[in-house]
Design a protein around this motif. Structure first.
Motif, short mmCIF file in Angstrom:
data_model
loop_
_atom_site.label_atom_id
_atom_site.label_comp_id
_atom_site.label_asym_id
_atom_site.label_seq_id
_atom_site.Cartn_x
_atom_site.Cartn_y
_atom_site.Cartn_z
N LEU B 39 -54.94 -22.37 -25.82
CA LEU B 39 -54.55 -21.39 -24.81
C LEU B 39 -53.94 -20.15 -25.46
CD1 LEU B 39 -54.96 -21.62 -21.81
CD2 LEU B 39 -52.57 -22.27 -21.58
N GLY B 40 -53.00 -20.39 -26.38
CA GLY B 40 -52.32 -19.27 -27.04
C GLY B 40 -53.30 -18.40 -27.80
N THR B 41 -54.16 -19.05 -28.56
CA THR B 41 -55.10 -18.28 -29.36
C THR B 41 -56.07 -17.51 -28.49
OG1 THR B 41 -54.96 -20.07 -30.95
CG2 THR B 41 -56.64 -18.42 -31.35
N GLY B 48 -54.21 -10.31 -25.48
CA GLY B 48 -53.20 -9.85 -26.43
C GLY B 48 -53.67 -8.68 -27.26
N ASN B 49 -54.81 -8.82 -27.86
CA ASN B 49 -55.32 -7.75 -28.71
C ASN B 49 -55.53 -6.47 -27.92
OD1 ASN B 49 -55.18 -9.46 -30.84
ND2 ASN B 49 -57.37 -9.97 -30.86
N ALA B 50 -55.99 -6.64 -26.66
CA ALA B 50 -56.24 -5.46 -25.84
C ALA B 50 -54.94 -4.73 -25.52
CB ALA B 50 -56.95 -5.87 -24.55
N LYS B 53 -49.99 -6.87 -27.57
CA LYS B 53 -48.83 -7.76 -27.57
C LYS B 53 -49.15 -9.06 -28.32
CE LYS B 53 -46.57 -6.08 -23.44
NZ LYS B 53 -45.81 -5.11 -24.21
N ASP B 54 -48.10 -9.69 -28.83
CA ASP B 54 -48.30 -10.95 -29.55
C ASP B 54 -48.20 -12.11 -28.57
OD1 ASP B 54 -48.42 -13.10 -31.18
OD2 ASP B 54 -46.75 -12.52 -32.47
N LEU B 55 -49.30 -12.42 -27.89
CA LEU B 55 -49.27 -13.47 -26.89
C LEU B 55 -49.25 -14.87 -27.50
CD1 LEU B 55 -51.57 -12.16 -24.02
CD2 LEU B 55 -49.09 -12.41 -24.04
N LEU B 56 -49.71 -14.98 -28.74
CA LEU B 56 -49.69 -16.29 -29.40
C LEU B 56 -48.25 -16.75 -29.58
CD1 LEU B 56 -51.10 -18.62 -30.84
CD2 LEU B 56 -51.02 -17.29 -32.94
#
Lengths: 326, 258
Positions: B39-41, B48-50, B53-56
């Motif tokens: 899920l995190g990845t 996140g990349n868009a 932010k560091d969603l991982l």
């Protein structure tokens, strides 16, 4: 104060008008029972499933609250002196209470620490010497030696039960509660276990409170209480219960029933006949049988003396009357 | 003194039981690793990349809080199961206070949760969560705090359940919604009112928010944080005390009054 205590020490268990009604239940699970057990006595608490035995035993061992009545264990009121009661009793539960993933030694250690006998250390090597000696002694009694450090799940049923009993005795309880201790054991293990319990009783003078479905185990009890539908339906010594309920007789088998019949009639004995077998009812024990046999001239094929067992008395007591009409 | 021995004994037993149960160790790793790894990845590579932010790391922190909280709570609830057929019967008839038994259980299950966490943290570092030694040092006391919180929550639930079956049926209903409401995977700063209310009721929310707040050093980075760590600590401390006192009281009472 000492006077009062020594007076109370006469009775290990006193139960007066004990009633338990579970929440939302419409009938009492235990319905106004009273009995007492003397110090050092072997007491059997019998009854069919659902009679209220486990409920009563749970109350006596402080894990369940009562609805009303008085209970004193080892002289302590179960309401006000919970912990004193707990210190004085050992319990073998109906369901095994060993932790199967722990070793035998760990099971014993945890029990000993919970009862405040030793301080706790996570490793056996760090425990006090007195404790290590005790464990060595117990290992010898159970006969498991080095297996003391193996997980309990590798042991046989009989060994597990023995371990539980030993564990429950390390805090020297005055009263030992055994809730169907031999259920699920093979006959040899059962016999072995009883032999062992007998030794303990003789050595420690421990009061034993037993519930069981194997009625022959209760034959040796000093006193018996039979419970049904939450009420006491019989109590007293096993002999008294048997005498009041079950007839003693001797069954005589012969090839000449007519001759035997005539003979018995002259003896003025109460008897019944069924084919070649004549059943003579007797009042007393072996002597009466001997005298009877001495006087009989007719040839006999077989003699079967029937003395009542507790099991028969028990069945007679708890079987509903309609069903027992043969 | 005797009470301390009792607490240690009960705690130690839980830890040993866990360490000897390989299936349970593996099972305890699967969900956190699935949450963080999958899920995190995937959140990171899509959203996140868009958004930059560091969603991982965001998810990872949430999962840590959730793992500690839930595993301690469910460990406490295992007392129900034990009560019927295990060594716990022994505990309840021994001359020790019920409070010691519960405290021992909370301590033991907290340690168990921490052991489980080691695997999750190592996995997190491998897949690229930004964890420095300094942040780990900060997270340890926070983690302990969350474990105790989960333990108190567990006692409150335990006190109101009568059987293992009830526990198995109800526990998922209590934990699963919290997983989403507490913002373990997605920020819960801006929610429609009904969800907002539910989210703020869920105790886990504050644990998750606290761990993130501490990790980010108190800085609120846009979507990430609801309250400052101090606010969260106060809220958790109050809830902890409430859960513990009410739960213990009810448990001790219900245990005998059946």
């Amino acid at each position: 104060m000492p006077g009062i205590l020594s007076f109370m020490n006469q009775e290990a268990i006193v139960v007066k008008n004990l009633i338990k009604r579970y929440k939302k239940a419409t009938v009492n699970a235990v319905d106004d029972i009273s009995f007492s057990v003397n110090d050092g006595e072997f007491f059997a608490f019998l009854g069919p499933n659902g009679a209220g035995k486990t409920t009563a035993i749970s109350i006596l061992t402080t894990t369940l609250s009562k609805t009303s009545g008085d209970v004193r264990i080892a002289g302590f009121d179960i309401n006000t002196h919970n912990n004193d009661v707990r210190k004085n009793i050992g319990i073998i539960f109906q369901n095994p209470s060993l932790d199967l993933n722990l070793t035998a030694e760990e099971n014993i250690r945890f029990h000993a620490v919970l009862y405040g006998l030793y301080p706790f250390y996570p490793v056996f090597g760090m425990m006090p010497k007195a404790y290590k000696d005790k464990v060595a002694e117990l290992a010898e009694i159970i006969g498991i030696g080095k297996d003391m450090n193996k997980p309990v799940k590798t042991f046989s049923g009989g060994t597990k039960r023995k371990l539980e009993i030993l564990r429950s005795l390390i805090h020297n309880p005055r009263i030992l509660f055994l809730d169907e201790p031999t259920t699920g054991l093979d006959p040899a293990s059962r016999k072995n276990l009883w032999q062992y319990l007998k030794e303990i009783r003789e050595k420690n003078k421990t009061t034993v409170f037993l519930t069981t479905h194997y009625l022959e185990e209760a034959e040796g009890a000093d006193n018996v209480v039979i419970l049904n539908y939450g009420k006491i339906v019989a109590q007293g010594t096993p002999k008294k219960i048997k005498d009041s309920l079950v007839k003693k007789y001797v069954a005589l088998q012969t090839e000449k029933p007519e001759a035997l019949r005539n003979e018995l009639q002259t003896f003025n004995k109460e008897f019944t006949q069924e084919g070649n077998t004549l059943t003579v009812y007797i009042q007393n024990g072996g002597e009466e049988v001997q005298n009877l046999i001495k006087r009989i001239q007719s040839p006999l094929i077989d003699i079967d003396v029937h003395l009542p067992t507790l099991e028969e008395a028990y069945l007679e007591i708890i079987t509903p009357k309609e069903a027992s009409n043969e | 003194m005797n009470n301390i021995n009792t607490i240690l004994t009960i705690a130690f037993r839980d830890v040993i039981k866990f360490l000897r149960d390989r299936t349970r160790i593996i099972a305890s790793l699967i969900f956190p690793i699935l949450f963080v790894g999958v899920l995190g990845t995937s959140l990171q590579s899509s959203l996140g990349n868009a958004s930059g932010k560091d969603l991982l790391t965001f998810t990872f922190l949430g999962v840590i809080a959730q793992t500690l909280f839930q595993s301690t709570a469910s460990g406490i609830i295992s007392l129900i199961e034990d009560r019927e057929n295990d060594f716990s019967q022994e505990m309840f008839v021994s001359p020790t206070s019920r409070y010691s038994i519960l405290l021992g259980k909370v301590l033991g299950e907290s340690i168990v949760s921490f052991i489980q966490l080691i695997g999750v943290v190592i996995f997190g570092i491998i897949i690229g969560v930004k964890l420095t030694l300094a942040s780990i040092v900060v997270l340890i006391p926070v983690g302990i705090f969350i474990c105790l919180f989960g333990g108190a929550f567990g006692i409150l639930i335990l006190a109101n359940l009568s059987s293992q079956r009830a526990a198995n049926q109800i526990f998922p209903f209590i934990m699963l919604p919290q997983l989403f409401l507490a913002g373990v995977f997605a920020p819960v700063n801006n929610l429609p009112l009904p969800l907002m209310v539910l989210s703020r009721i869920a105790p886990l929310t504050y644990a998750v928010d606290l761990i993130r707040g501490m990790y980010y050093g108190g800085k609120i980075e846009g979507l990430d944080i609801i309250n400052t760590p101090v606010t969260n600590i106060v809220i958790i401390a109050v809830l902890f005390a409430l859960f513990l006192v009410i739960g213990t009281y009810l448990f001790v009472r219900n245990e005998k009054n059946r």
